[in-house]
Write a protein that holds these residues in place. Sequence first.
Motif, mmCIF file in Angstrom:
data_model
loop_
_atom_site.group_PDB
_atom_site.id
_atom_site.type_symbol
_atom_site.label_atom_id
_atom_site.label_comp_id
_atom_site.label_asym_id
_atom_site.label_seq_id
_atom_site.Cartn_x
_atom_site.Cartn_y
_atom_site.Cartn_z
ATOM 1 N N SER A 147 18.369 1.474 1.794
ATOM 2 C CA SER A 147 18.617 0.882 0.328
ATOM 3 C C SER A 147 17.147 0.477 -0.234
ATOM 4 N N SER A 148 17.137 0.381 -1.624
ATOM 5 C CA SER A 148 16.214 -0.086 -2.399
ATOM 6 C C SER A 148 15.357 -1.332 -1.998
ATOM 7 N N GLU A 149 16.085 -2.290 -1.481
ATOM 8 C CA GLU A 149 15.602 -3.322 -0.965
ATOM 9 C C GLU A 149 14.895 -3.455 0.191
ATOM 10 N N GLU A 150 15.436 -2.315 1.192
ATOM 11 C CA GLU A 150 14.617 -2.290 2.448
ATOM 12 C C GLU A 150 13.361 -1.240 2.186
ATOM 13 N N VAL A 151 13.420 -0.501 1.063
ATOM 14 C CA VAL A 151 12.213 0.288 0.787
ATOM 15 C C VAL A 151 11.316 -0.688 0.222
ATOM 16 N N GLU A 152 11.696 -1.529 -0.588
ATOM 17 C CA GLU A 152 10.656 -2.732 -1.124
ATOM 18 C C GLU A 152 10.080 -3.488 0.004
ATOM 19 N N HIS A 153 10.954 -3.822 0.958
ATOM 20 C CA HIS A 153 10.220 -4.706 2.126
ATOM 21 C C HIS A 153 9.447 -3.865 3.191
ATOM 22 N N ILE A 154 9.550 -2.680 3.099
ATOM 23 C CA ILE A 154 8.735 -1.807 4.041
ATOM 24 C C ILE A 154 7.623 -1.372 3.391
ATOM 25 N N THR A 155 7.570 -1.056 2.032
ATOM 26 C CA THR A 155 6.477 -0.567 1.424
ATOM 27 C C THR A 155 5.571 -1.653 0.916
ATOM 28 N N GLY A 156 6.125 -2.588 0.680
ATOM 29 C CA GLY A 156 5.423 -3.969 0.058
ATOM 30 C C GLY A 156 5.482 -3.719 -1.577
ATOM 31 N N MET A 157 6.189 -2.781 -1.973
ATOM 32 C CA MET A 157 5.954 -2.652 -3.602
ATOM 33 C C MET A 157 7.230 -3.541 -4.016
ATOM 34 N N ASP A 158 7.076 -3.629 -5.336
ATOM 35 C CA ASP A 158 8.211 -4.472 -6.088
ATOM 36 C C ASP A 158 9.276 -3.339 -6.621
ATOM 37 N N ALA A 159 10.438 -3.838 -7.131
ATOM 38 C CA ALA A 159 11.552 -3.004 -7.463
ATOM 39 C C ALA A 159 10.900 -1.999 -8.554
ATOM 40 N N ARG A 160 10.061 -2.486 -9.520
ATOM 41 C CA ARG A 160 9.618 -1.457 -10.676
ATOM 42 C C ARG A 160 8.749 -0.344 -9.866
ATOM 43 N N GLN A 161 7.828 -0.842 -9.134
ATOM 44 C CA GLN A 161 7.085 0.101 -8.476
ATOM 45 C C GLN A 161 7.814 1.257 -7.574
ATOM 46 N N VAL A 162 8.790 0.835 -7.033
ATOM 47 C CA VAL A 162 9.736 1.744 -6.016
ATOM 48 C C VAL A 162 10.458 2.597 -6.972
ATOM 49 N N LYS A 163 11.003 2.099 -8.176
ATOM 50 C CA LYS A 163 11.815 2.996 -8.921
ATOM 51 C C LYS A 163 10.852 4.194 -9.631
ATOM 52 N N SER A 164 9.813 3.512 -10.288
ATOM 53 C CA SER A 164 8.537 4.315 -10.873
ATOM 54 C C SER A 164 8.271 5.716 -9.793
ATOM 55 N N ASN A 165 8.006 5.246 -8.574
ATOM 56 C CA ASN A 165 7.486 6.227 -7.584
ATOM 57 C C ASN A 165 8.610 7.268 -7.249
ATOM 58 N N LEU A 166 9.756 6.703 -7.182
ATOM 59 C CA LEU A 166 10.682 7.616 -6.885
ATOM 60 C C LEU A 166 11.087 8.593 -7.908
ATOM 61 N N TYR A 167 10.987 7.821 -9.390
ATOM 62 C CA TYR A 167 11.348 8.930 -10.345
ATOM 63 C C TYR A 167 10.337 9.825 -10.431
ATOM 64 N N GLU A 168 8.895 9.693 -10.403
ATOM 65 C CA GLU A 168 8.179 10.597 -10.375
ATOM 66 C C GLU A 168 8.199 11.487 -9.087
ATOM 67 N N ALA A 169 8.615 11.280 -7.919
ATOM 68 C CA ALA A 169 9.067 12.084 -6.819
ATOM 69 C C ALA A 169 10.024 13.064 -7.416
ATOM 70 N N LYS A 170 11.137 12.521 -7.977
ATOM 71 C CA LYS A 170 12.159 13.281 -8.262
ATOM 72 C C LYS A 170 11.913 14.406 -9.016
ATOM 73 N N GLN A 171 11.179 14.035 -10.397
ATOM 74 C CA GLN A 171 10.679 14.883 -11.466
ATOM 75 C C GLN A 171 10.088 16.012 -10.783
ATOM 76 N N LYS A 172 8.960 15.884 -9.960
ATOM 77 C CA LYS A 172 8.132 16.749 -9.189
ATOM 78 C C LYS A 172 8.927 17.761 -8.324
ATOM 79 N N ILE A 173 9.860 17.144 -7.601
ATOM 80 C CA ILE A 173 10.765 18.109 -6.761
ATOM 81 C C ILE A 173 11.575 19.011 -7.554
#
Length: 183
Positions: A147-173
């Motif tokens: 879940s997004s919440e678990e990803v935030e806890h694991i990475t130490g990123m806030d929701a905005r950072q997780v969404k941003s990194n995920l968006y960029e990753a999806k775009q590149k893929i």
Amino acid sequence: MTQAESDIIIRCQGGDKDAFRWVVNTYQQMVFSLALKMLCDEDEAKDIVQETFIRVWLSMRDYDTQRTFTTWLYTIASRLCLDRLKRKTHIVVLSGDERVLRRIAGDTDHQRTLENSEWVSIVRLMAAQLSPKQKLVFTLSHLEELSSEEVEHITGMDARQVKSNLYEAKQKIRKRLKELGYG
């Protein structure tokens, strides 16, 4: 976590090596899966599994039983993977990687389980353009299905950072898939 699992964790915190052996046997495949997808190298993934459980054993007394154990375990493993990725210069896409992707994409048997080498080829090909953080967020979110919440806890990123990194990753893929003719 069940009461039995909780009891095992408490026994580990008290230094019980048999209880810790159960923890390793139960969770080593989960850690290996993450490390293989992140590092694209089976030997390095095995090293990360060992390093992860050494760190878990050494810091078991510090584990807060109010947190989810798997989230804590993913946190340790993902940080070790990120450190390893930062030391690597870049992921090398091998000539056979694209051929493996085309074969897998054309496979009509949806129940087929991918071999480690096939996973490595696919992930290496798709992730060659991703930063370590993008790769981590994508792996945790889409390959490990956390879940997004678990990803935030694991990475130490806030929701905005997780969404941003995920968006960029999806775009590149997506871009990489289009380049390979999978538009």
